[in-house]
Write an enzyme that holds these catalytic residues in place. Structure first.
Site, short mmCIF file in Angstrom:
data_model
loop_
_atom_site.label_atom_id
_atom_site.label_comp_id
_atom_site.label_asym_id
_atom_site.label_seq_id
_atom_site.Cartn_x
_atom_site.Cartn_y
_atom_site.Cartn_z
N HIS A 1 0.91 -1.17 0.07
CA HIS A 1 -0.10 0.13 0.01
C HIS A 1 0.78 1.29 0.13
O HIS A 1 2.20 1.24 0.51
CB HIS A 1 -1.03 -0.03 1.22
CG HIS A 1 -1.86 -1.12 1.17
ND1 HIS A 1 -3.16 -0.95 1.93
CD2 HIS A 1 -2.33 -1.95 0.14
CE1 HIS A 1 -3.77 -1.91 1.67
NE2 HIS A 1 -3.31 -2.61 0.86
N CYS B 1 -6.05 1.69 6.08
CA CYS B 1 -6.72 0.66 6.45
C CYS B 1 -6.21 -0.12 7.74
O CYS B 1 -5.23 0.62 8.28
CB CYS B 1 -6.77 -0.48 5.13
SG CYS B 1 -4.77 -1.23 5.23
N GLU C 1 0.69 3.72 1.86
CA GLU C 1 1.53 4.16 3.27
C GLU C 1 2.67 3.34 3.65
O GLU C 1 3.72 3.89 4.33
CB GLU C 1 0.40 3.83 4.29
CG GLU C 1 -0.90 4.72 4.25
CD GLU C 1 -2.10 4.12 3.38
OE1 GLU C 1 -2.96 4.34 3.78
OE2 GLU C 1 -1.65 3.20 2.55
N CYS D 1 -2.42 -0.50 7.69
CA CYS D 1 -1.67 0.75 7.36
C CYS D 1 -1.48 1.15 8.79
O CYS D 1 -0.52 1.93 9.28
CB CYS D 1 -1.93 1.42 6.46
SG CYS D 1 -1.76 0.84 4.81
#
Length: 173
Positions: free
Chosen positions: A69, A99, A71, A102
């Site tokens: 992701h 999410c 992040e 993260c």
């Protein structure tokens, strides 16, 4: 910004809002890079003392890595740059609400502040679905602010998914 969730948060001065917008625009540029690669358009930057120390964009499909992701990429880059797995005092700017995965990494890295663009009603872990930073039993809490340049972030996401539907691609691919 539409959402601010922290009892001790105060309003950001105009200069701070300008800096926030500048860093979020960079995150949006990174989201466009993800989109050009066929990935969900999410971008992230980590800032410490007014300088970007890490950047990332979504690339789980291309990297065949569910943890890729935006992040996570930004956190990895920032930690490598500083030579430390902790990022106290840092701010994460991300185009989509983080999410659970993260948020866990954000907590472990001790990032002080999260500024996101679009809320995520399906997986958002900063208040939309769950609010992990509000969970008092967890040992790290960050200031969370949402809604900065949300319209631009939402437009990128909507355009990406509309194009996929037009091409008949599933969300799982």
């Amino acid at each position: 910004m539409a959402i601010s969730r922290n009892d001790s948060a105060t309003s950001t001065p105009a200069a701070g809002l300008e800096a926030d917008a500048r860093f979020m625009r960079r995150a949006i540029e990174l989201a466009r890079q993800a989109q050009e690669a066929g990935e969900v358009p999410v971008g992230a930057v980590i800032v410490l003392d007014g300088a970007i120390i890490g950047e990332g964009w979504n690339h789980p499909i291309g990297s065949v890595d569910a943890s890729a992701h935006a992040e996570m990429g930004a956190i990895r880059a920032a930690c490598h740059k500083l030579g430390n797995y902790r990022l106290p005092g840092a701010t994460l700017y991300v185009t989509l609400e983080p999410c659970v995965m993260c948020v866990g990494a954000i907590m472990h890295a001790r990032i002080a502040r999260i500024v996101y663009g679009a809320a995520d009603s399906k997986t958002g872990a900063c208040g939309s679905v769950v609010d992990l930073f509000a969970e008092q039993r967890l040992n790290h809490h960050a200031v969370v602010e949402g809604g900065l340049l949300a319209e631009e972030s939402i437009a990128l996401l909507r355009g990406f998914f509309a194009a996929r539907r037009t091409r008949g691609e599933s969300a799982a691919s």
